[in-house]
Scaffold this motif. Structure first.
Motif, PDB file in Angstrom:
ATOM      1  N   UNK A   1      67.728  57.627  35.959  1.00 37.43           N
ATOM      2  CA  UNK A   1      67.107  58.109  34.732  1.00 37.43           C
ATOM      3  C   UNK A   1      65.750  57.460  34.468  1.00 37.43           C
ATOM      4  N   UNK A   2      65.355  56.451  35.293  1.00 32.98           N
ATOM      5  CA  UNK A   2      64.126  55.722  35.013  1.00 32.98           C
ATOM      6  C   UNK A   2      62.943  56.239  35.822  1.00 32.98           C
ATOM      7  N   UNK A   3      61.769  56.190  35.213  1.00 35.87           N
ATOM      8  CA  UNK A   3      60.530  56.500  35.927  1.00 35.87           C
ATOM      9  C   UNK A   3      60.211  55.345  36.869  1.00 35.87           C
ATOM     10  N   UNK A   4      59.807  55.663  38.082  1.00 38.84           N
ATOM     11  CA  UNK A   4      59.453  54.635  39.068  1.00 38.84           C
ATOM     12  C   UNK A   4      58.188  55.030  39.810  1.00 38.84           C
ATOM     13  N   UNK A   5      57.515  54.050  40.344  1.00 38.23           N
ATOM     14  CA  UNK A   5      56.419  54.275  41.286  1.00 38.23           C
ATOM     15  C   UNK A   5      56.225  52.991  42.070  1.00 38.23           C
ATOM     16  N   UNK A   6      55.803  53.127  43.315  1.00 34.73           N
ATOM     17  CA  UNK A   6      55.659  51.959  44.174  1.00 34.73           C
ATOM     18  C   UNK A   6      54.407  51.172  43.793  1.00 34.73           C
ATOM     19  N   UNK A   7      54.571  49.874  43.633  1.00 34.97           N
ATOM     20  CA  UNK A   7      53.471  48.951  43.354  1.00 34.97           C
ATOM     21  C   UNK A   7      53.316  48.071  44.591  1.00 34.97           C
ATOM     22  N   UNK A   8      52.436  48.486  45.506  1.00 34.04           N
ATOM     23  CA  UNK A   8      52.211  47.697  46.707  1.00 34.04           C
ATOM     24  C   UNK A   8      51.449  46.430  46.334  1.00 34.04           C
ATOM     25  N   UNK A   9      51.991  45.277  46.719  1.00 34.42           N
ATOM     26  CA  UNK A   9      51.326  44.016  46.402  1.00 34.42           C
ATOM     27  C   UNK A   9      50.190  43.758  47.386  1.00 34.42           C
ATOM     28  N   UNK A  10      49.050  43.360  46.837  1.00 35.24           N
ATOM     29  CA  UNK A  10      47.882  43.126  47.667  1.00 35.24           C
ATOM     30  C   UNK A  10      47.760  41.687  48.132  1.00 35.24           C
ATOM     31  N   UNK A  11      46.708  41.445  48.857  1.00 33.68           N
ATOM     32  CA  UNK A  11      46.425  40.110  49.365  1.00 33.68           C
ATOM     33  C   UNK A  11      44.912  39.977  49.537  1.00 33.68           C
ATOM     34  N   UNK A  12      44.384  38.795  49.284  1.00 38.44           N
ATOM     35  CA  UNK A  12      42.953  38.543  49.431  1.00 38.44           C
ATOM     36  C   UNK A  12      42.697  38.006  50.832  1.00 38.44           C
ATOM     37  N   UNK A  13      42.146  38.841  51.688  1.00 42.18           N
ATOM     38  CA  UNK A  13      41.988  38.497  53.109  1.00 42.18           C
ATOM     39  C   UNK A  13      41.110  37.270  53.322  1.00 42.18           C
ATOM     40  N   UNK A  14      40.130  37.070  52.453  1.00 41.08           N
ATOM     41  CA  UNK A  14      39.189  35.959  52.648  1.00 41.08           C
ATOM     42  C   UNK A  14      39.854  34.591  52.534  1.00 41.08           C
ATOM     43  N   UNK A  15      41.044  34.527  51.962  1.00 44.58           N
ATOM     44  CA  UNK A  15      41.754  33.254  51.832  1.00 44.58           C
ATOM     45  C   UNK A  15      42.446  32.843  53.131  1.00 44.58           C
ATOM     46  N   UNK A  16      42.538  33.752  54.084  1.00 41.95           N
ATOM     47  CA  UNK A  16      43.336  33.488  55.284  1.00 41.95           C
ATOM     48  C   UNK A  16      42.445  33.411  56.510  1.00 41.95           C
ATOM     49  N   UNK A  17      42.152  32.179  56.911  1.00 43.30           N
ATOM     50  CA  UNK A  17      41.232  31.904  58.013  1.00 43.30           C
ATOM     51  C   UNK A  17      41.730  30.672  58.770  1.00 43.30           C
ATOM     52  N   UNK A  18      41.287  30.526  59.992  1.00 48.03           N
ATOM     53  CA  UNK A  18      41.737  29.425  60.837  1.00 48.03           C
ATOM     54  C   UNK A  18      41.214  28.080  60.322  1.00 48.03           C
ATOM     55  N   UNK A  19      42.088  27.093  60.292  1.00 46.93           N
ATOM     56  CA  UNK A  19      41.723  25.730  59.930  1.00 46.93           C
ATOM     57  C   UNK A  19      42.379  24.795  60.946  1.00 46.93           C
ATOM     58  N   UNK A  20      42.144  23.500  60.796  1.00 41.70           N
ATOM     59  CA  UNK A  20      42.818  22.550  61.657  1.00 41.70           C
ATOM     60  C   UNK A  20      44.303  22.575  61.338  1.00 41.70           C
ATOM     61  N   UNK A  21      45.087  22.890  62.343  1.00 43.43           N
ATOM     62  CA  UNK A  21      46.503  23.107  62.107  1.00 43.43           C
ATOM     63  C   UNK A  21      47.329  21.834  62.079  1.00 43.43           C
ATOM     64  N   UNK A  22      48.609  22.011  61.789  1.00 43.44           N
ATOM     65  CA  UNK A  22      49.550  20.896  61.809  1.00 43.44           C
ATOM     66  C   UNK A  22      49.803  20.457  63.243  1.00 43.44           C
ATOM     67  N   UNK A  23      50.385  19.292  63.395  1.00 42.73           N
ATOM     68  CA  UNK A  23      50.747  18.818  64.727  1.00 42.73           C
ATOM     69  C   UNK A  23      52.147  19.327  65.066  1.00 42.73           C
ATOM     70  N   UNK A  24      52.193  20.397  65.827  1.00 43.54           N
ATOM     71  CA  UNK A  24      53.453  21.008  66.231  1.00 43.54           C
ATOM     72  C   UNK A  24      53.575  21.001  67.749  1.00 43.54           C
ATOM     73  N   UNK A  25      54.785  21.041  68.238  1.00 41.17           N
ATOM     74  CA  UNK A  25      55.030  21.115  69.671  1.00 41.17           C
ATOM     75  C   UNK A  25      54.935  22.560  70.136  1.00 41.17           C
ATOM     76  N   UNK A  26      54.248  22.744  71.243  1.00 42.59           N
ATOM     77  CA  UNK A  26      54.055  24.099  71.772  1.00 42.59           C
ATOM     78  C   UNK A  26      54.819  24.266  73.082  1.00 42.59           C
ATOM     79  N   UNK A  27      55.132  25.554  73.396  1.00 43.95           N
ATOM     80  CA  UNK A  27      54.956  26.765  72.588  1.00 43.95           C
ATOM     81  C   UNK A  27      55.875  26.745  71.378  1.00 43.95           C
ATOM     82  N   UNK A  28      55.432  27.426  70.310  1.00 42.99           N
ATOM     83  CA  UNK A  28      56.236  27.375  69.095  1.00 42.99           C
ATOM     84  C   UNK A  28      56.259  28.709  68.353  1.00 42.99           C
ATOM     85  N   UNK A  29      57.367  28.922  67.693  1.00 45.09           N
ATOM     86  CA  UNK A  29      57.581  30.093  66.841  1.00 45.09           C
ATOM     87  C   UNK A  29      57.756  29.583  65.418  1.00 45.09           C
ATOM     88  N   UNK A  30      57.053  30.191  64.470  1.00 46.85           N
ATOM     89  CA  UNK A  30      57.138  29.748  63.085  1.00 46.85           C
ATOM     90  C   UNK A  30      57.831  30.759  62.195  1.00 46.85           C
TER      91      UNK A  30
END
Length: 374
Positions: free
Chosen positions: A150-179
């Motif tokens: 009985x309720x009205x609905x519509x999809x609200x796709x959640x966005x993301x700011x791409x500029x916030x996601x860039x390569x930096x110096x990573x953590x010290x992990x053992x390779x090969x690795x799956x996160x």
């Protein structure tokens, strides 16, 4: 038009991006942490159990919102209904499946059962009284329509700011690795992680890192921590520590019994990490199998092992997949793009819910003003 957003602490960072986008487009938006203004039993903070709507009412009187958006079914939403302000519910999770599993697993003691019953009472009141419900993916909209026809609905796709996601110096992990980057908050979702036992046994030279926490953490760790190639990192600060984590891993995996529109999945794709994700819920709406990532069937450890081996040994495949995935997220999940779709639909939820004509006119006026800004 004034939109008041009452957000939960877990996702207020992402709601701020949405609120800022609306303000930049000329829609007056105010974001608050919902529990700061209205809370009560059965809140985890016992001191908040006896609380009036005084702060909430003051917020309403000062901001004078035309509509209220919430992202969880709590006291703030009840306050909106009592104030007779149009209420829109951003639905992130499969509420009905979570309720089913919580009743049978984590909420068995008397006091937890009472709390769950109260939260469910709030949810039903809010769902029934809301102007519309906004699920975050098409799959969840179908589920919502089944439970609340009985309720009205519509999809609200959640966005993301791409500029916030860039390569930096990573953590010290053992390779090969799956996160893995996911919460363990209800069993129907979290239990799929136990398929990793077979994967860990078959891939002793590959390290698996789980970044996340939740009430089911110990249940998962009790079965996985005995493997030398499994490592638990706990909860990571978002976005800085998450960015470091994603910068370092070789493959991102989302192994889950239910997920709708994982933000971490989009974040990993923007960081150009090849992704493997369970073929369930709203995940296939984000991951195009074989093009922007790979989908795996529930319980299929062999498929996971084969895909990880391929991604670790075929750099050309990784480059092709990750480039297309990054492009897809940037094109289809930017907040500005999604805000445009929100307004291009115009009366999408308002007309379906048959609001008063004055409020509809305000919405259309805002639509006409902001539309030219894209």
């Amino acid at each position: 038009m004034r939109l008041l957003i009452g957000g939960s602490s877990s996702f207020i960072f992402h709601l701020k991006e949405f609120s800022d986008t609306l303000n930049n487009l000329g829609v007056e938006s105010k974001l608050v942490f919902d529990a700061d203004y209205y809370d009560g039993f059965p809140s985890r903070k016992i001191r908040n159990w006896i609380q009036t709507r005084k702060k909430f009412n003051k917020l309403i009187d000062e901001f004078k919102p035309d509509a209220i958006l919430i992202d969880r079914q709590r006291h703030f939403g009840i306050g909106a209904l009592k104030a007779k302000i149009p209420l829109f519910v951003l639905l992130r999770g499969h509420y009905w499946s979570e309720l089913y599993w919580n009743k049978r697993t984590m909420y068995k003691t008397f006091h937890k059962r009472i709390a769950l019953l109260q939260w469910d009472k709030f949810a039903k009141e809010i769902f029934n009284g809301a102007t519309a419900i906004l699920p975050i993916c098409r799959y969840l909209e179908k589920v919502t329509n089944e439970y609340l026809p009985h309720k009205a609905t519509d999809v609200f796709f959640e966005g993301i700011t791409a500029s916030r996601w860039y390569q930096v110096k990573g953590m010290k992990l053992k390779h090969p690795c799956v996160g893995l980057l996911q919460r363990s908050n209800w069993w129907g979702k979290t239990s799929e992680m136990l398929i990793l036992k077979k994967v860990l046994e078959k891939m002793p030279d590959v390290n698996f890192y789980w970044a996340g926490d939740g009430p089911l953490r110990d249940r998962i760790l009790s079965e996985l921590k005995g493997y030398d190639n499994f490592h638990w990192l706990g909860s990571l600060e978002h976005p800085d520590k998450v960015r470091e984590y994603l910068s370092e891993i070789d493959v991102y995996a989302l192994i889950t019994g239910m997920d709708l529109a994982s933000l971490s999945l989009k974040e990993a794709q923007l960081m150009k990490k090849p992704v493997i994700a369970s073929n369930i819920g709203g995940i296939p709406e984000i991951v195009i199998d074989g093009e922007t990532g790979f989908l795996v069937n529930l319980g299929d450890s062999d498929q996971i092992v084969d895909l990880i081996n391929d991604l670790l040994s075929k750099p050309d495949l990784v480059k092709k997949i990750t480039s297309k995935a990054e492009e897809n997220v940037k094109m289809n999940y930017s907040w500005k793009f999604l805000a445009k779709k929100l307004f291009v639909k115009g009366e999408f939820i308002f007309s379906a819910a048959k609001p008063d004509i004055l409020f509809l006119r305000k919405w259309v006026e805002v639509f006409s003003i902001t539309r030219s800004g894209f």
